[in-house]
Design a protein around this motif. Structure first.
Motif, PDB file in Angstrom:
ATOM      1  N   PRO A 102      54.300  39.339  52.846  1.00 30.09           N
ATOM      2  CA  PRO A 102      54.811  40.401  53.199  1.00 30.09           C
ATOM      3  C   PRO A 102      55.772  40.794  53.954  1.00 30.09           C
ATOM      4  O   PRO A 102      55.738  40.165  55.132  1.00 30.09           O
ATOM      5  CB  PRO A 102      53.415  41.467  53.468  1.00 30.09           C
ATOM      6  N   ASP A 106      56.671  46.176  54.481  1.00 33.89           N
ATOM      7  CA  ASP A 106      55.420  46.062  53.808  1.00 33.89           C
ATOM      8  C   ASP A 106      54.140  46.278  54.477  1.00 33.89           C
ATOM      9  O   ASP A 106      53.230  47.127  54.354  1.00 33.89           O
ATOM     10  CB  ASP A 106      55.044  44.882  52.683  1.00 33.89           C
ATOM     11  N   ARG A 110      51.426  49.443  54.824  1.00 39.35           N
ATOM     12  CA  ARG A 110      50.031  49.162  54.595  1.00 39.35           C
ATOM     13  C   ARG A 110      49.348  49.653  56.113  1.00 39.35           C
ATOM     14  O   ARG A 110      48.067  49.944  55.856  1.00 39.35           O
ATOM     15  CB  ARG A 110      49.654  47.851  54.502  1.00 39.35           C
TER      16      ARG A 110
END
Length: 178
Positions: A102, A106, A110
């Motif tokens: 990731p 990303d 998240r």
């Protein structure tokens, strides 16, 4: 009838301009109706094309679903490991590839730090998170008070030649000295 007076004749009041106007108006109405009919036909043809495309797509998807029968699928231990491993990914053609790590974006997405719930205002009854006031905050407010006294008149207007930028620069200068 008496002499000198004429009787009423409807032809005397016949107005050719009115008839021409009515003819032009009815022609314009017919042309407008023809344009509307042509537009409706175009819309109907587009709608039929869309529906045909949807039907073809639906038929293709149904055919794909009927080809796959879960009872016929058997996986080896290696294939099960690929399916359950989060670092590996199976492409539609069956090729196994490794997932990329990731990216920083990303991870940030998240984290929830910039979620809509954090951006939207608090609901009634919820307290807003506040930060603790620091010594710099108090000193800056004192510096701004002094700078405003210098650059503003008694009524609160800016003095001639002064700007808000100058006030802030002067306040920061005072803050450094405090």
């Amino acid at each position: 009838m008496a002499t000198g007076q004429q009787g009423f004749d409807s032809d005397d009041f016949f107005d050719q301009r009115r008839i021409d106007y009515d003819r032009e108006r009815s022609l314009a109405d017919r042309q407008r109706q023809d344009r509307e009919r042509a537009d409706d036909d175009r819309r109907r043809a587009l709608q039929e094309q869309r529906m045909a495309a949807l039907d073809a797509n639906r038929a293709r998807l149904d055919a794909m679903l009927t080809l796959v029968n879960d009872d016929d699928i058997t996986l080896s231990a290696e294939e099960v490991a690929v399916v359950n491993d989060k670092s590996l990914r199976m492409m539609p053609d069956g090729e196994v590839v490794t997932r990329r790590a990731p990216s920083g974006r990303d991870v940030i997405r998240r984290s929830g730090q910039f979620a809509r719930a954090n951006i939207l205002p608090n609901l009634p009854g919820e307290k807003k998170r506040t930060r603790k006031k620091t010594k710099t905050d108090k000193n800056m407010s004192k510096a701004l008070r002094l700078a405003n006294e210098k650059f503003r008149t008694a009524k609160g207007k800016l003095r001639k030649g002064a700007s808000q930028a100058q006030i802030m620069k002067y306040a920061h200068k005072l803050l450094k000295k405090m």
